[in-house]
Design a protein around this motif. Structure first.
Motif, mmCIF file in Angstrom:
data_model
loop_
_atom_site.group_PDB
_atom_site.id
_atom_site.type_symbol
_atom_site.label_atom_id
_atom_site.label_comp_id
_atom_site.label_asym_id
_atom_site.label_seq_id
_atom_site.Cartn_x
_atom_site.Cartn_y
_atom_site.Cartn_z
ATOM 1 N N ALA A 6 0.806 -1.214 0.000
ATOM 2 C CA ALA A 6 0.000 0.000 0.000
ATOM 3 C C ALA A 6 0.840 1.265 0.000
ATOM 4 O O ALA A 6 0.385 2.308 -0.453
ATOM 5 C CB ALA A 6 -0.931 0.001 1.215
ATOM 6 N N PHE A 7 2.074 1.196 0.526
ATOM 7 C CA PHE A 7 2.862 2.411 0.638
ATOM 8 C C PHE A 7 3.342 2.863 -0.742
ATOM 9 O O PHE A 7 3.533 2.077 -1.649
ATOM 10 C CB PHE A 7 4.047 2.198 1.573
ATOM 11 C CG PHE A 7 4.986 1.105 1.127
ATOM 12 C CD1 PHE A 7 6.016 1.373 0.223
ATOM 13 C CD2 PHE A 7 4.835 -0.189 1.602
ATOM 14 C CE1 PHE A 7 6.881 0.379 -0.185
ATOM 15 C CE2 PHE A 7 5.702 -1.188 1.183
ATOM 16 C CZ PHE A 7 6.724 -0.913 0.285
ATOM 17 N N ARG A 8 3.533 4.164 -0.873
ATOM 18 C CA ARG A 8 4.032 4.724 -2.127
ATOM 19 C C ARG A 8 5.545 4.892 -2.048
ATOM 20 O O ARG A 8 6.111 4.968 -0.966
ATOM 21 C CB ARG A 8 3.389 6.088 -2.403
ATOM 22 C CG ARG A 8 1.881 6.092 -2.505
ATOM 23 C CD ARG A 8 1.338 5.065 -3.458
ATOM 24 N NE ARG A 8 1.819 5.254 -4.828
ATOM 25 C CZ ARG A 8 1.520 4.427 -5.826
ATOM 26 N NH1 ARG A 8 0.768 3.353 -5.609
ATOM 27 N NH2 ARG A 8 1.976 4.657 -7.041
ATOM 28 N N PRO A 9 6.207 4.950 -3.182
ATOM 29 C CA PRO A 9 7.675 5.089 -3.182
ATOM 30 C C PRO A 9 8.125 6.390 -2.534
ATOM 31 O O PRO A 9 7.367 7.353 -2.428
ATOM 32 C CB PRO A 9 8.028 5.071 -4.676
ATOM 33 C CG PRO A 9 6.833 4.522 -5.365
ATOM 34 C CD PRO A 9 5.651 4.870 -4.524
ATOM 35 N N ALA A 10 9.410 6.382 -2.156
ATOM 36 C CA ALA A 10 9.935 7.507 -1.385
ATOM 37 C C ALA A 10 10.189 8.742 -2.221
ATOM 38 O O ALA A 10 10.177 9.847 -1.701
ATOM 39 C CB ALA A 10 11.227 7.085 -0.681
ATOM 40 N N CYS A 11 10.439 8.605 -3.520
ATOM 41 C CA CYS A 11 10.877 9.773 -4.274
ATOM 42 C C CYS A 11 10.328 9.802 -5.701
ATOM 43 O O CYS A 11 11.055 9.462 -6.650
ATOM 44 C CB CYS A 11 12.399 9.841 -4.303
ATOM 45 S SG CYS A 11 12.994 11.448 -4.867
ATOM 46 N N PRO A 12 9.079 10.219 -5.881
ATOM 47 C CA PRO A 12 8.550 10.366 -7.244
ATOM 48 C C PRO A 12 9.360 11.344 -8.085
ATOM 49 O O PRO A 12 9.428 11.206 -9.306
ATOM 50 C CB PRO A 12 7.130 10.894 -6.999
ATOM 51 C CG PRO A 12 6.774 10.443 -5.624
ATOM 52 C CD PRO A 12 8.068 10.487 -4.851
ATOM 53 N N ALA A 13 10.020 12.327 -7.465
ATOM 54 C CA ALA A 13 10.809 13.303 -8.218
ATOM 55 C C ALA A 13 11.983 12.656 -8.938
ATOM 56 O O ALA A 13 12.497 13.193 -9.917
ATOM 57 C CB ALA A 13 11.319 14.401 -7.283
ATOM 58 N N ALA A 14 12.403 11.491 -8.462
ATOM 59 C CA ALA A 14 13.494 10.760 -9.105
ATOM 60 C C ALA A 14 12.965 9.603 -9.948
ATOM 61 O O ALA A 14 13.720 8.704 -10.315
ATOM 62 C CB ALA A 14 14.468 10.239 -8.060
ATOM 63 N N GLY A 15 11.679 9.621 -10.266
ATOM 64 C CA GLY A 15 11.097 8.558 -11.068
ATOM 65 C C GLY A 15 10.773 7.304 -10.292
ATOM 66 O O GLY A 15 10.311 6.316 -10.863
ATOM 67 N N ILE A 16 11.003 7.309 -8.987
ATOM 68 C CA ILE A 16 10.684 6.154 -8.137
ATOM 69 C C ILE A 16 9.225 6.309 -7.740
ATOM 70 O O ILE A 16 8.886 6.744 -6.638
ATOM 71 C CB ILE A 16 11.608 6.090 -6.898
ATOM 72 C CG1 ILE A 16 13.055 6.327 -7.287
ATOM 73 C CG2 ILE A 16 11.451 4.768 -6.169
ATOM 74 C CD1 ILE A 16 13.618 5.317 -8.259
ATOM 75 N N ASN A 17 8.334 5.972 -8.649
ATOM 76 C CA ASN A 17 6.927 6.354 -8.476
ATOM 77 C C ASN A 17 5.947 5.203 -8.662
ATOM 78 O O ASN A 17 4.751 5.425 -8.771
ATOM 79 C CB ASN A 17 6.578 7.477 -9.466
ATOM 80 C CG ASN A 17 6.851 7.090 -10.910
ATOM 81 O OD1 ASN A 17 7.251 5.969 -11.201
ATOM 82 N ND2 ASN A 17 6.646 8.025 -11.821
ATOM 83 N N LYS A 18 6.434 3.970 -8.706
ATOM 84 C CA LYS A 18 5.527 2.838 -8.873
ATOM 85 C C LYS A 18 5.730 1.832 -7.748
ATOM 86 O O LYS A 18 6.833 1.680 -7.210
ATOM 87 C CB LYS A 18 5.746 2.161 -10.226
ATOM 88 C CG LYS A 18 5.240 2.987 -11.395
ATOM 89 C CD LYS A 18 5.090 2.147 -12.665
ATOM 90 C CE LYS A 18 4.423 2.950 -13.764
ATOM 91 N NZ LYS A 18 4.196 2.134 -14.982
ATOM 92 N N VAL A 19 4.647 1.133 -7.422
ATOM 93 C CA VAL A 19 4.683 0.054 -6.434
ATOM 94 C C VAL A 19 4.107 -1.201 -7.070
ATOM 95 O O VAL A 19 3.610 -1.185 -8.204
ATOM 96 C CB VAL A 19 3.893 0.430 -5.165
ATOM 97 C CG1 VAL A 19 4.542 1.591 -4.448
ATOM 98 C CG2 VAL A 19 2.441 0.737 -5.502
ATOM 99 N N TYR A 20 4.194 -2.292 -6.347
ATOM 100 C CA TYR A 20 3.774 -3.593 -6.875
ATOM 101 C C TYR A 20 2.335 -3.572 -7.379
ATOM 102 O O TYR A 20 2.006 -4.193 -8.396
ATOM 103 C CB TYR A 20 3.951 -4.649 -5.784
ATOM 104 C CG TYR A 20 3.571 -6.041 -6.206
ATOM 105 C CD1 TYR A 20 4.441 -6.798 -6.993
ATOM 106 C CD2 TYR A 20 2.363 -6.609 -5.824
ATOM 107 C CE1 TYR A 20 4.107 -8.083 -7.389
ATOM 108 C CE2 TYR A 20 2.015 -7.893 -6.210
ATOM 109 C CZ TYR A 20 2.896 -8.632 -6.991
ATOM 110 O OH TYR A 20 2.550 -9.892 -7.386
ATOM 111 N N ASN A 21 1.457 -2.869 -6.669
ATOM 112 C CA ASN A 21 0.055 -2.840 -7.079
ATOM 113 C C ASN A 21 -0.160 -2.158 -8.427
ATOM 114 O O ASN A 21 -1.218 -2.276 -9.032
ATOM 115 C CB ASN A 21 -0.800 -2.146 -6.010
ATOM 116 C CG ASN A 21 -1.057 -3.043 -4.815
ATOM 117 O OD1 ASN A 21 -0.631 -4.196 -4.798
ATOM 118 N ND2 ASN A 21 -1.732 -2.510 -3.809
#
Length: 591
Positions: A6-21
């Protein structure tokens, strides 16, 4: 059952914006942006994420300013380094390789465009001032070609994957995987723009040569490039990558794989008439990606890396079985900054001064200077001088230039001139400056990370660099720690059986190891949704680059089985009928 994260990635600004769901429930096909390859680290290798590093970033201010010399003074100008290192003062200047063909260089550029692209800032850098978006290369008053500076836009920067703002990290805007994203695109918008859904056969869009009866497919016109063609009717081609038209050999290879996709998709549509358009497209994309991986590791890498390096990093592929299909979810396949910004630029040393074109009998047409080919779409259509066939066949008979610090003047004085007869740029200098822009550690530090001894003085480099070249480095740099990674790496004597020296061999070996064992969808894997049957895998193993050319070029008479090597008694030309073909009947409802 899918586990919810359920948690979102730590840094969408670095493109780390997707999770397993966010990942699709099926893992038969890759996502177009490279996400979800690793179900625990779904952003690894994804388009739009930071490059990785072998050594931490080295900025003089800890943020973004280029590193300083050992005594804290500015490093020498990259243009000064270029002029000193590329001086034609040795007989071996741009000597040809006795075994390999110039096609090695061309395929290398095609390959790097599949796995790495660092976009630059939008500022046009109209003057010679340095700031967060511009890092110009200063030139001397008596420079033979340039005045004031060589303008250079900085690469776009992003936070690190843990969202720390400093030091700067650079972006890889495309997928890190060997997935043919340069053919298909790295996002849904570009992928859909390239697809031809009208015929329902999983095809890619194409165009025909204007005012010609030829039915040969060419890349569709790129509506975004307006300064490309000399003839306004012959526009630059649109593909999955924005660099398609940089030079005609690259455009030719893009065209070849467009044709190959459409040939495979058409055959599959005839074999499996109940398959949907999407299924035909995805299955063809999956097959073509596997063939590309096979050609890269079995034909291209042996042209640059010696056998011991390939064994050390597990880069040799099996001809049968699945023993080479090891996958580790703990290996990050993302591209290394040292690889894309320095080591894999060794191929610039292999660039010839002119484009050789030949007919089907390998008889030459008039060559064309490289400076006149950049972003010139008319050359691939010029069938009077061989067209695409002539360009690619010409590279198969042109000896590959040896890797050293001697780059052709066509790319150190005339790179992408604007206007076409105006001043160009210096690629050697740009490579040095780009490494500083990216905060790369020094050559000495990376050399140490690769297992070579840390040099305490210039003479400690004699284990990998010729004494005459060390004298050049002494005349440029004040201390051995000052040497830029690109400058040091390109100067190394190639290892026995390879085309490059030990430091670049190490970086490239590590990178291709990561791309293999960190790729869930690696084509040799078994017992997963995306696996090929053993019979299908054996068919893929048969396909060589020569076979691809036989299937896609217009008028191939005879061809050497290994197009990365020059014709010889061990690599004697054969007819296309003598080369194994891909039997697509094995994909007849096989799953």
């Amino acid at each position: 059952m899918r586990i919810a994260y359920a948690f979102r990635p730590a840094c969408p600004a670095a493109g780390i914006n997707k999770v397993y769901n966010d990942c699709p429930p099926s893992k038969r096909y890759r996502t177009i942006d490279g996400s979800c390859n690793n179900e625990f680290k779904v952003n690894w290798g994804k388009a739009g994420t930071p490059l990785e590093r072998i050594r931490p970033a080295n900025y003089s201010d800890g943020r973004s300013l280029p590193r300083l010399s050992h005594n804290c003074s500015p490093l020498p100008s990259p243009r000064e380094i270029s002029l000193m290192m590329t001086a034609e003062d040795e007989v071996r200047y741009h000597m040809p390789d006795k075994d390999f063909a110039s096609f090695v260089m061309d395929f290398g550029q095609f390959l790097i465009h599949d796995i790495s692209h660092s976009p630059v800032e939008g500022d046009l850098c109209g003057n010679c001032s340095t700031n967060d978006t511009c890092l110009p290369i200063q030139v001397a008053d008596d420079d033979p070609s340039f005045s004031n500076c060589i303008r250079l836009r900085r690469s776009q920067h992003v936070p690190s994957k843990d969202c720390k703002e400093n030091p700067w990290q650079q972006l890889n805007s495309i997928t890190s995987f060997l997935d043919m994203s340069l053919v298909y695109g790295n996002n849904d918008v570009r992928a859909n723009q390239l697809r031809d859904i009208s015929q329902g056969k999983g095809l890619l869009k194409y165009t025909l040569k204007p005012n010609s009866s030829s039915t040969q497919m060419y890349l569709p016109n790129d509506p975004y490039i307006t300064n490309c063609a000399i003839d306004v009717k012959l526009k630059c081609g649109l593909s999955g990558d924005n660099r398609t038209s940089e030079q005609p050999g690259l455009t030719a290879l893009h065209t070849v794989f467009l044709r190959y996709h459409n040939q495979i998709a058409t055959s599959l549509s005839e074999i499996n008439q109940n398959w949907s358009n999407d299924r035909l497209y995805e299955e063809t994309r999956r097959i073509l990606g596997a063939i590309f991986q096979r050609i890269t590791y079995s034909e291209y890498l042996p042209a640059i890396l010696d056998a011991s390096t390939r064994r050390l990093y597990g880069l040799e592929l099996e001809d049968s079985g699945r023993n080479g299909a090891y996958y580790s979810p703990f290996v990050n396949p993302s591209v290394l900054n040292e690889f894309s910004s320095a080591a894999f630029r060794f191929g610039h040393s292999q660039v010839p001064s002119s484009v050789t074109r030949v007919n089907r009998y390998y008889e030459p047409y008039q060559p064309i200077l490289l400076r006149f080919t950049f972003h010139n779409a008319s050359i691939v259509y010029d069938e009077d001088n061989g067209g695409i066939d002539g360009i690619l066949l010409g590279q198969m008979v042109t000896p590959l230039s040896q890797t050293d610090e001697s780059l052709s003047e066509e790319i150190t004085e005339h790179l992408v001139p604007r206007p076409i007869d105006g001043p160009g740029r210096d690629l050697f200098a740009i490579n040095i400056q780009r490494g500083r822009d990216h905060g790369l550690a020094s050559y000495n530090k990376i050399r140490e990370a690769c297992g070579l001894k840390l040099a305490h003085n210039f003479d400690d480099l004699l284990d990998s660099i010729r004494s005459s070249t060390i004298e050049k480095l002494k005349s440029i740099y004040k201390h051995v720690d000052d040497i830029d990674l690109y400058a040091g790496g390109i100067c190394e004597t190639p290892v026995r059986g390879g085309s490059i020296g030990p430091t670049f061999s190490c970086i490239i070996g590590v990178q291709f190891q990561k791309l293999k064992i960190g790729d869930y969808f690696w084509h040799e894997r078994s017992n997963i949704q995306s696996s090929f049957t053993y019979e299908q895998l054996q068919e893929i193993r048969k396909v060589t680059m020569a076979r691809v050319f036989c299937d896609t070029l217009q008028d191939v008479w005879r061809i050497q089985p290994d197009v990365f090597r020059l014709p010889s008694y061990k690599n004697n030309r054969v007819t296309c009928d003598e080369l194994p073909n891909l039997n697509l009947n094995l994909w007849n409802e096989s799953f």
